[in-house]
Scaffold this motif. Structure first.
Motif, PDB file in Angstrom:
ATOM      1  N   ASP A   1       0.836  -1.198   0.000  1.00  0.00           N
ATOM      2  CA  ASP A   1       0.000   0.000   0.000  1.00  0.00           C
ATOM      3  C   ASP A   1       0.877   1.256   0.000  1.00  0.00           C
ATOM      4  O   ASP A   1       1.602   1.502   0.969  1.00  0.00           O
ATOM      5  CB  ASP A   1      -0.892  -0.020   1.244  1.00  0.00           C
ATOM      6  N   PRO A   2       0.850   2.060  -1.071  1.00  0.00           N
ATOM      7  CA  PRO A   2       1.668   3.276  -1.117  1.00  0.00           C
ATOM      8  C   PRO A   2       1.415   4.214   0.063  1.00  0.00           C
ATOM      9  O   PRO A   2       2.344   4.892   0.517  1.00  0.00           O
ATOM     10  CB  PRO A   2       1.261   3.935  -2.436  1.00  0.00           C
ATOM     11  N   ALA A   3       0.188   4.254   0.577  1.00  0.00           N
ATOM     12  CA  ALA A   3      -0.134   5.136   1.699  1.00  0.00           C
ATOM     13  C   ALA A   3       0.605   4.710   2.967  1.00  0.00           C
ATOM     14  O   ALA A   3       1.057   5.560   3.750  1.00  0.00           O
ATOM     15  CB  ALA A   3      -1.643   5.149   1.946  1.00  0.00           C
ATOM     16  N   ILE A   4       0.741   3.415   3.177  1.00  0.00           N
ATOM     17  CA  ILE A   4       1.458   2.921   4.357  1.00  0.00           C
ATOM     18  C   ILE A   4       2.955   3.182   4.222  1.00  0.00           C
ATOM     19  O   ILE A   4       3.622   3.554   5.190  1.00  0.00           O
ATOM     20  CB  ILE A   4       1.156   1.429   4.579  1.00  0.00           C
ATOM     21  N   VAL A   5       3.474   3.026   3.009  1.00  0.00           N
ATOM     22  CA  VAL A   5       4.878   3.374   2.765  1.00  0.00           C
ATOM     23  C   VAL A   5       5.100   4.855   3.076  1.00  0.00           C
ATOM     24  O   VAL A   5       6.085   5.237   3.708  1.00  0.00           O
ATOM     25  CB  VAL A   5       5.281   3.058   1.312  1.00  0.00           C
ATOM     26  N   ALA A   6       4.157   5.687   2.659  1.00  0.00           N
ATOM     27  CA  ALA A   6       4.281   7.139   2.856  1.00  0.00           C
ATOM     28  C   ALA A   6       4.253   7.527   4.328  1.00  0.00           C
ATOM     29  O   ALA A   6       4.932   8.477   4.728  1.00  0.00           O
ATOM     30  CB  ALA A   6       3.164   7.853   2.103  1.00  0.00           C
ATOM     31  N   GLU A   7       3.481   6.825   5.127  1.00  0.00           N
ATOM     32  CA  GLU A   7       3.363   7.203   6.537  1.00  0.00           C
ATOM     33  C   GLU A   7       4.404   6.541   7.434  1.00  0.00           C
ATOM     34  O   GLU A   7       4.534   6.915   8.606  1.00  0.00           O
ATOM     35  CB  GLU A   7       1.964   6.861   7.053  1.00  0.00           C
ATOM     36  N   ALA A   8       5.150   5.576   6.917  1.00  0.00           N
ATOM     37  CA  ALA A   8       6.168   4.886   7.716  1.00  0.00           C
ATOM     38  C   ALA A   8       7.304   5.826   8.089  1.00  0.00           C
ATOM     39  O   ALA A   8       7.612   6.781   7.376  1.00  0.00           O
ATOM     40  CB  ALA A   8       6.707   3.686   6.943  1.00  0.00           C
ATOM     41  N   ASP A   9       7.942   5.523   9.206  1.00  0.00           N
ATOM     42  CA  ASP A   9       9.094   6.312   9.649  1.00  0.00           C
ATOM     43  C   ASP A   9      10.360   5.940   8.885  1.00  0.00           C
ATOM     44  O   ASP A   9      11.234   6.778   8.663  1.00  0.00           O
ATOM     45  CB  ASP A   9       9.329   6.092  11.144  1.00  0.00           C
ATOM     46  N   LYS A  10      10.471   4.660   8.509  1.00  0.00           N
ATOM     47  CA  LYS A  10      11.610   4.165   7.743  1.00  0.00           C
ATOM     48  C   LYS A  10      11.094   3.178   6.704  1.00  0.00           C
ATOM     49  O   LYS A  10      10.030   2.586   6.877  1.00  0.00           O
ATOM     50  CB  LYS A  10      12.624   3.468   8.663  1.00  0.00           C
TER      51      LYS A  10
END
Length: 213
Positions: free
Chosen positions: A35-44
């Motif tokens: 999910d691109p949104a989860i990648v975007a919100e991750a810290d690393k």
């Protein structure tokens, strides 16, 4: 802290995820995600890869993850592994594939005419098995790891950066860049998740890394 492992269908994702969970403990939540949104919100972000680079780039684009990876490489601690590391370059000789262009340079095949050992015997391609890694520049992800430590490799192509970003080298039979880094990005050709204690040390250093060199 959330660490996203990018799942675009290409890579030894379970091994990478399990190794990160092992070293992170309670320090981080490791999320395997497409999910691109989860990648975007991750810290690393961890960007693995395995297989042919043209297939990897195709899957990354078709799954809508290309921009999320590029954005993550701009502003958060980012670890590229194997083909995930190769994709960060401008192009590859494998299928004459354009890469993401995060690093200047290309990915080249081990040339047949140079693949001889010290006794003149022909070396096999892919380069597969354990090989030593030698420090070229200091980096936080190499902290506590002895120079000459052995890591596990499986590859027919290697980085050829056109900027001074190599931090580790290996030899098969000539020296080549085995890890590169700039700012918040560290990219490594071998498989730390398959490299026992040394590989786990590198992954733990990434969990603890704030993205500064």
């Amino acid at each position: 802290m959330k660490i996203a492992v990018v799942d675009y269908g290409m890579g030894n994702l379970r091994s990478v995820t399990k190794a990160l969970e092992h070293v992170a403990g309670d320090l981080a939540n490791i999320v395997l995600t497409a999910d691109p949104a989860i990648v975007a919100e991750a810290d690393k972000v961890v960007f693995p890869g395995q297989g042919a680079m043209p297939d990897c780039m195709k899957e990354l684009t078709e799954r809508g993850l290309k921009q999320a990876v590029l954005d993550a490489a701009q502003n958060k601690p980012f670890l590229g592994i194997c083909v995930g590391a190769q994709l960060l370059f401008e192009s590859s000789e494998e299928g004459h594939t354009p890469g993401l262009g995060v690093f200047k340079g290309k990915v080249v095949r081990f040339p047949k005419e140079k693949m001889l050992d010290a006794q003149g015997q022909k070396l096999k391609v892919p380069h597969m098995g354990w090989n030593e890694m030698f420090k070229v520049q200091d980096h936080p992800l190499w902290a506590g790891i002895p120079d000459g430590e052995r890591f596990y490799f499986v590859h027919s192509y290697h980085f050829q950066p056109s900027e001074n970003i190599a931090v580790l080298e290996s030899a098969y039979p000539y020296r080549f860049a085995a890890a590169v880094a700039r700012d918040n990005i560290f990219a490594i050709q071998c498989h730390p998740e398959k490299s026992h204690h040394a590989g786990l040390s590198l992954l733990k250093n990434f969990v603890n890394w704030n993205g500064n060199t």
